[in-house]
Design an enzyme around this catalytic site. Structure first.
Site, PDB file in Angstrom:
ATOM      1  N   SER A 186     -49.928  -4.307 -52.364  1.00 28.23           N
ATOM      2  CA  SER A 186     -48.999  -3.180 -52.260  1.00 28.23           C
ATOM      3  C   SER A 186     -48.315  -3.125 -50.895  1.00 28.23           C
ATOM      4  CB  SER A 186     -49.742  -1.868 -52.544  1.00 28.23           C
ATOM      5  OG  SER A 186     -50.881  -1.755 -51.717  1.00 28.23           O
ATOM      6  N   THR A 187     -48.989  -3.594 -49.834  1.00 28.94           N
ATOM      7  CA  THR A 187     -48.357  -3.609 -48.509  1.00 28.94           C
ATOM      8  C   THR A 187     -47.262  -4.685 -48.489  1.00 28.94           C
ATOM      9  OG1 THR A 187     -50.563  -3.064 -47.665  1.00 28.94           O
ATOM     10  CG2 THR A 187     -48.869  -3.566 -46.031  1.00 28.94           C
TER      11      THR A 187
ATOM     12  N   GLY B 237     -51.404  -8.987 -46.532  1.00 27.84           N
ATOM     13  CA  GLY B 237     -52.260  -7.829 -46.301  1.00 27.84           C
ATOM     14  C   GLY B 237     -53.728  -8.237 -46.244  1.00 27.84           C
ATOM     15  N   ALA B 238     -54.603  -7.238 -46.251  1.00 26.05           N
ATOM     16  CA  ALA B 238     -56.047  -7.504 -46.227  1.00 26.05           C
ATOM     17  C   ALA B 238     -56.787  -6.291 -46.773  1.00 26.05           C
ATOM     18  CB  ALA B 238     -56.512  -7.788 -44.802  1.00 26.05           C
ATOM     19  N   ASP B 239     -57.997  -6.543 -47.222  1.00 27.37           N
ATOM     20  CA  ASP B 239     -58.862  -5.445 -47.676  1.00 27.37           C
ATOM     21  C   ASP B 239     -59.751  -4.941 -46.545  1.00 27.37           C
ATOM     22  OD1 ASP B 239     -58.047  -5.452 -50.475  1.00 27.37           O
ATOM     23  OD2 ASP B 239     -58.862  -7.470 -50.457  1.00 27.37           O
TER      24      ASP B 239
ATOM     25  N   LYS C 148     -60.265 -10.601 -48.176  1.00 23.78           N
ATOM     26  CA  LYS C 148     -59.081 -10.524 -49.014  1.00 23.78           C
ATOM     27  C   LYS C 148     -59.482 -10.822 -50.459  1.00 23.78           C
ATOM     28  CE  LYS C 148     -55.279 -12.392 -47.805  1.00 23.78           C
ATOM     29  NZ  LYS C 148     -54.659 -11.189 -48.386  1.00 23.78           N
ATOM     30  N   GLY C 149     -58.558 -10.520 -51.370  1.00 23.65           N
ATOM     31  CA  GLY C 149     -58.801 -10.863 -52.772  1.00 23.65           C
ATOM     32  C   GLY C 149     -58.910  -9.657 -53.677  1.00 23.65           C
TER      33      GLY C 149
ATOM     34  N   GLU D 242     -53.672 -17.474 -51.531  1.00 24.80           N
ATOM     35  CA  GLU D 242     -53.485 -16.891 -50.190  1.00 24.80           C
ATOM     36  C   GLU D 242     -54.147 -17.776 -49.128  1.00 24.80           C
ATOM     37  OE1 GLU D 242     -53.199 -12.181 -51.466  1.00 24.80           O
ATOM     38  OE2 GLU D 242     -55.147 -13.010 -50.956  1.00 24.80           O
TER      39      GLU D 242
ATOM     40  N   LYS E 253     -58.140  -0.165 -43.173  1.00 21.66           N
ATOM     41  CA  LYS E 253     -58.705  -1.507 -43.413  1.00 21.66           C
ATOM     42  C   LYS E 253     -59.528  -2.017 -42.221  1.00 21.66           C
ATOM     43  CE  LYS E 253     -56.359  -1.628 -47.277  1.00 21.66           C
ATOM     44  NZ  LYS E 253     -55.415  -2.637 -47.677  1.00 21.66           N
TER      45      LYS E 253
HETATM   46  C1  5RP Z   1     -54.660  -9.689 -52.668  1.00 21.79           C
HETATM   47  C2  5RP Z   1     -55.056  -9.326 -51.290  1.00 21.79           C
HETATM   48  C3  5RP Z   1     -54.341  -8.185 -50.649  1.00 21.79           C
HETATM   49  O1  5RP Z   1     -53.771  -8.628 -49.465  1.00 21.79           O
HETATM   50  C4  5RP Z   1     -55.314  -7.082 -50.356  1.00 21.79           C
HETATM   51  O2  5RP Z   1     -55.968  -6.740 -51.550  1.00 21.79           O
HETATM   52  C5  5RP Z   1     -54.623  -5.866 -49.731  1.00 21.79           C
HETATM   53  O3  5RP Z   1     -53.826  -5.257 -50.680  1.00 21.79           O
HETATM   54  P1  5RP Z   1     -53.005  -3.920 -50.411  1.00 21.79           P
HETATM   55  O4  5RP Z   1     -51.884  -4.282 -49.501  1.00 21.79           O
HETATM   56  O5  5RP Z   1     -52.535  -3.526 -51.795  1.00 21.79           O
HETATM   57  O6  5RP Z   1     -53.931  -2.902 -49.811  1.00 21.79           O
HETATM   58  O7  5RP Z   1     -55.897  -9.921 -50.677  1.00 21.79           O
HETATM   59  O8  5RP Z   1     -55.466 -10.713 -53.184  1.00 21.79           O
END
Ligand code: 5RP
Length: 217
Positions: free
Chosen positions: A30-31, A82-84, A94-95, A103, A121
């Site tokens: 989404s980012t 982006g990242a989790d 991530k993922g 990625e 995050k």
């Molecule tokens: C997808 C990812 C995304 O970068 C991660 O989940 C972050 O997502 P968002 O920007 O929606 O918070 O690793 O596989």
């Protein structure tokens, strides 16, 4: 500011890193969606992009931005994703969007990996976010058992088939104090395609939106 506003703000900040860059790696999530909106505004200056998922490819094409095969694009100057979770060493989980394998491939092929995220995050130790692992479908239970031995609680993301036709196991309850070692250990489990720890190839620059501020490290 809402979380969406923070995502949009940090996506805009990433634009400073892609000026004059002919081929840009584009992540998923989404980012990154906001980042693609900003990229569309400068598409005439871009030779092409390399996409990390079918979802991102669709968004890029809808915006009229050319998408190249990584094999034709060569080395990518800048990859934005982006990242989790992000730790102080710029190592990531991530993922969450199931795109971790592609990625990881683009991150490995990129000179500069710019990670963009809202402040939620940031963590001291990776692992509160369930760790995604892409697995060959027939290896799912075997990988899950190996992750239990490593102290985790694996949960099959049942509704999900990745762009590569594989399954995702999300591992809860890990406290990843040595991300490089954990990444290597999980990589060595037969049937694992990729693990969502980005520690051997961390981000080079993290941009994190925290209220009105963008924190860069
Ligand atoms: C997808 C990812 C995304 O970068 C991660 O989940 C972050 O997502 P968002 O920007 O929606 O918070 O690793 O596989």
């Amino acid at each position: 500011m809402t979380q969406d506003e923070l995502k949009q703000k940090v996506a805009q900040a990433a634009m400073a890193y892609v000026q004059g860059v002919p081929v840009i790696g584009v992540g998923t999530g989404s980012t990154v969606k906001y980042f693609i909106n900003y990229l569309a505004e400068m598409k005439s200056q871009i030779e092409g992009t390399v996409s990390s998922s079918e979802g991102t490819t669709k968004l890029l094409k809808e915006a009229g931005i050319p998408v190249l095969d990584l094999n034709d694009a060569g080395i990518i100057e800048v990859y934005v994703d982006g990242a989790d979770e992000i730790n102080p060493n710029k190592q990531l989980i991530k993922g969450g969007g199931a795109a971790l394998t592609r990625e990881k491939i683009i991150a490995a092929a990129s000179k500069k990996f710019v990670c963009i995220a809202d402040g939620s995050k940031r963590v001291d130790v990776l692992g509160s976010f369930p760790l995604p692992i892409e697995v060959i479908p027939m290896a799912r239970s075997n990988v899950a058992r190996a992750m239990e031995e490593l102290g985790g609680r694996p949960v099959w993301r049942e509704s999900c088939v990745t762009d590569n036709g594989n399954h995702i196991v999300d591992v809860h309850g890990l406290h990843i104090t040595d991300p490089v070692k954990m990444e290597q250990t999980i990589n060595n489990i037969t049937g694992v395609v990729a693990v969502g720890i980005f520690a051997m190839r961390p981000a080079d620059i993290c941009l994190v939106s925290d209220g009105e501020q963008i924190i860069t490290f």
